[in-house]
Motif scaffolding. Sequence first.
Motif, mmCIF file in Angstrom:
data_model
loop_
_atom_site.group_PDB
_atom_site.id
_atom_site.type_symbol
_atom_site.label_atom_id
_atom_site.label_comp_id
_atom_site.label_asym_id
_atom_site.label_seq_id
_atom_site.Cartn_x
_atom_site.Cartn_y
_atom_site.Cartn_z
ATOM 1 N N ARG A 431 0.857 -1.187 0.000
ATOM 2 C CA ARG A 431 0.000 0.000 0.000
ATOM 3 C C ARG A 431 0.896 1.242 0.000
ATOM 4 O O ARG A 431 1.838 1.340 0.782
ATOM 5 C CB ARG A 431 -0.909 0.019 1.224
ATOM 6 C CG ARG A 431 -1.902 1.195 1.225
ATOM 7 C CD ARG A 431 -2.812 1.148 2.436
ATOM 8 N NE ARG A 431 -2.124 1.574 3.646
ATOM 9 C CZ ARG A 431 -2.358 1.097 4.856
ATOM 10 N NH1 ARG A 431 -3.257 0.129 5.021
ATOM 11 N NH2 ARG A 431 -1.695 1.544 5.911
ATOM 12 N N ASP A 443 -14.313 8.163 -5.332
ATOM 13 C CA ASP A 443 -13.733 7.750 -4.054
ATOM 14 C C ASP A 443 -12.800 6.553 -4.169
ATOM 15 O O ASP A 443 -11.912 6.370 -3.337
ATOM 16 C CB ASP A 443 -14.848 7.422 -3.052
ATOM 17 C CG ASP A 443 -15.625 8.666 -2.637
ATOM 18 O OD1 ASP A 443 -15.027 9.758 -2.644
ATOM 19 O OD2 ASP A 443 -16.827 8.546 -2.333
ATOM 20 N N LYS A 444 -12.999 5.720 -5.166
ATOM 21 C CA LYS A 444 -12.128 4.563 -5.347
ATOM 22 C C LYS A 444 -12.272 4.056 -6.773
ATOM 23 O O LYS A 444 -13.195 4.447 -7.497
ATOM 24 C CB LYS A 444 -12.467 3.450 -4.361
ATOM 25 C CG LYS A 444 -13.867 2.893 -4.479
ATOM 26 C CD LYS A 444 -14.119 1.825 -3.421
ATOM 27 C CE LYS A 444 -15.544 1.278 -3.512
ATOM 28 N NZ LYS A 444 -15.791 0.208 -2.514
ATOM 29 N N THR A 446 -10.187 1.433 -10.160
ATOM 30 C CA THR A 446 -9.108 0.610 -10.707
ATOM 31 C C THR A 446 -8.578 1.264 -11.976
ATOM 32 O O THR A 446 -9.359 1.742 -12.799
ATOM 33 C CB THR A 446 -9.613 -0.804 -11.041
ATOM 34 O OG1 THR A 446 -10.145 -1.403 -9.863
ATOM 35 C CG2 THR A 446 -8.487 -1.675 -11.579
ATOM 36 N N TRP A 475 -7.094 1.951 -6.186
ATOM 37 C CA TRP A 475 -6.885 3.179 -5.425
ATOM 38 C C TRP A 475 -8.107 3.531 -4.600
ATOM 39 O O TRP A 475 -9.232 3.125 -4.908
ATOM 40 C CB TRP A 475 -6.523 4.342 -6.348
ATOM 41 C CG TRP A 475 -7.572 4.655 -7.392
ATOM 42 C CD1 TRP A 475 -7.687 4.098 -8.631
ATOM 43 C CD2 TRP A 475 -8.664 5.576 -7.271
ATOM 44 N NE1 TRP A 475 -8.770 4.601 -9.301
ATOM 45 C CE2 TRP A 475 -9.392 5.511 -8.495
ATOM 46 C CE3 TRP A 475 -9.101 6.433 -6.272
ATOM 47 C CZ2 TRP A 475 -10.517 6.295 -8.723
ATOM 48 C CZ3 TRP A 475 -10.232 7.225 -6.496
ATOM 49 C CH2 TRP A 475 -10.926 7.151 -7.715
ATOM 50 N N LYS A 476 -7.863 4.311 -3.550
ATOM 51 C CA LYS A 476 -8.936 4.732 -2.660
ATOM 52 C C LYS A 476 -8.584 6.083 -2.059
ATOM 53 O O LYS A 476 -7.479 6.281 -1.537
ATOM 54 C CB LYS A 476 -9.133 3.698 -1.549
ATOM 55 C CG LYS A 476 -10.237 4.041 -0.560
ATOM 56 C CD LYS A 476 -10.331 2.958 0.519
ATOM 57 C CE LYS A 476 -11.413 3.309 1.527
ATOM 58 N NZ LYS A 476 -11.494 2.282 2.610
ATOM 59 N N ILE A 487 -4.414 9.924 -0.997
ATOM 60 C CA ILE A 487 -4.952 8.711 -1.603
ATOM 61 C C ILE A 487 -4.087 7.505 -1.258
ATOM 62 O O ILE A 487 -2.882 7.643 -1.007
ATOM 63 C CB ILE A 487 -5.019 8.913 -3.142
ATOM 64 C CG1 ILE A 487 -5.909 7.885 -3.819
ATOM 65 C CG2 ILE A 487 -3.631 8.917 -3.754
ATOM 66 C CD1 ILE A 487 -6.199 8.216 -5.273
ATOM 67 N N TYR A 488 -4.723 6.334 -1.233
ATOM 68 C CA TYR A 488 -3.996 5.074 -1.121
ATOM 69 C C TYR A 488 -3.920 4.436 -2.509
ATOM 70 O O TYR A 488 -4.908 4.388 -3.237
ATOM 71 C CB TYR A 488 -4.715 4.099 -0.189
ATOM 72 C CG TYR A 488 -4.485 4.331 1.288
ATOM 73 C CD1 TYR A 488 -3.242 4.703 1.787
ATOM 74 C CD2 TYR A 488 -5.529 4.145 2.200
ATOM 75 C CE1 TYR A 488 -3.037 4.901 3.147
ATOM 76 C CE2 TYR A 488 -5.337 4.332 3.559
ATOM 77 C CZ TYR A 488 -4.089 4.723 4.022
ATOM 78 O OH TYR A 488 -3.885 4.914 5.363
#
Length: 552
Positions: A431, A443-444, A446, A475-476, A487-488
């Motif tokens: 991560r 918000d999230k 691929t 991603w999120k 963001i992650y």
Amino acid sequence: MSALHYFHSFQQKISDISIPKKFTYPFYYEPHPLSKLATAQLQEYLNHQTDFTHDFSETGKMFGVLVVKNQQNEIGFLAAVSGKLANSNTHTYFVPPIFDMLPADGYYKIEEEKLNLLTKKIETLQNDVAYLQAIENLKLVQKKALQEKEDLRLEMIEAKKSRKVKRAELTTIFSDDILKEKLTELDQQSIIYKLKKRDLATFWEDEINQKKKELAVFENQIHQLKKVRKEQSNTLQQFLFNQYQFLNKEGIAKGVIDIFKDTPLKTPPAAAGECAAPKLLQYAFTNNLIPICMAEFWWGNAPNSEIRKHGQFYPACQGKCKPILGHMLQGIALDENPLLENPAIGKELEYLYEDEFMVVVNKPAEFLSVPGKTINDSVYLRIKQKYPNATGPLIVHRLDMSTSGIMLIALDKNTHEKLQSQFIKRQVKKRYLALLDGIVKDDKGTIELPLRLDIDDRPRQLVCYEHGKPAKTLWKVINRTNNKTRIYFYPVTGRTHQLRVHASHLNGLNTPIVGDDLYGSKSNRLYLHAEHISLTHPVTKEKIEFKAKANF
């Protein structure tokens, strides 16, 4: 047009701006204030000009400015565009190319038209009904020959089986001379089949050769035309190369073939010398103008494969421009190349975990994972110094120099193989934390954009659906503040610059990571951090995970 025409005076006062002592290092730079002023003036022209028509929303272009001093000690600037603009190389505002290949009555266009005519002839022959029928006829004959030969082969197998059974029967019924006579008759049948096989092969060989001769009439014509086209194309290419002679401040010219002969490419890449920087320097040296500083920027929308941001400064490309500018800038004092400085000086690795098999470190930003061409200091070197008895490759996976965060180190070859196996099987979960320069609405999601190296501008990566390697990122969003998105990223694959490209590309998040000097804008650092990793210990088989908090 005269040098005076292409020499643009500054519209703003520049007397309070100090002249740089050294010329811009073109492959990594922060634009000098004079370059920024020249750029702003050029961009104002682009916004209001009526000299040409070009849809920048469809196809953007790279432009360049070169601040110069003329023989009257006046400071102004030159402007150039990379490649052609509005299907022309001749513009009132931009310096001309090294060689203009576009005039319809010029040698290049005349010879190019000859090549086009040859290509049309070849295409006409290749689409000729008789030619296509000849191809089909050959295929049909070859297919029929194979079928008949196979039918005969199967028939001979069955006949052989039948003769074997017959021989056994005859042996029980007859003896002596009568048996010999009967067996001879069976042998004659075998000979007849062999002769039949030979005759069939001869027949179809003659048929196939006849069809090949009919096809060869067309293919010989096509081959001859292709040969002529290749010869003429090589001659034209050689002519074109000979036109590209690049000057330096001493007035020494060097041809593009000589410039590239000692590079890994060996031969000049397509459009070498058509970029803005060589055009600007060539014009300055030709007209006794003294270069002071320069900058290049992108204007308009980016092509689908590349990441280019409207109005943003970019360095000269590595593949095409670096060899050319290496000659053109000889004898000119340049700013220091910051990439030659060791960015790891004064920085230390944080050790998150150590045992006799492996080590986990938290790498600072601007710290090489492995030794570079000019800098040895790296995670690899530091580990070798701390663990002099360690064996094997050590580095299990890499982080970009600018990326901070967790890295796994193997202290022996066996551990290295086991850890790498987990990466290959995608059993290692990672991560990353990033700060993006803008607001991401969703918000999230691929991102799947295949990547490959831009061979003309290493180490940049291109999105390429034809030759790129698959690259997938989950991603999120964590939060959004001050026009920034935290963001992650959860990379499924591990391609070079994957997260940076997926963040910045138009078909990704279209929001570059803060501080990304390749795909976004410079800052005090790249705001990308490998924050968390989970895996199986290669020896104890325990599930282990590590987290390193980012300093942003």
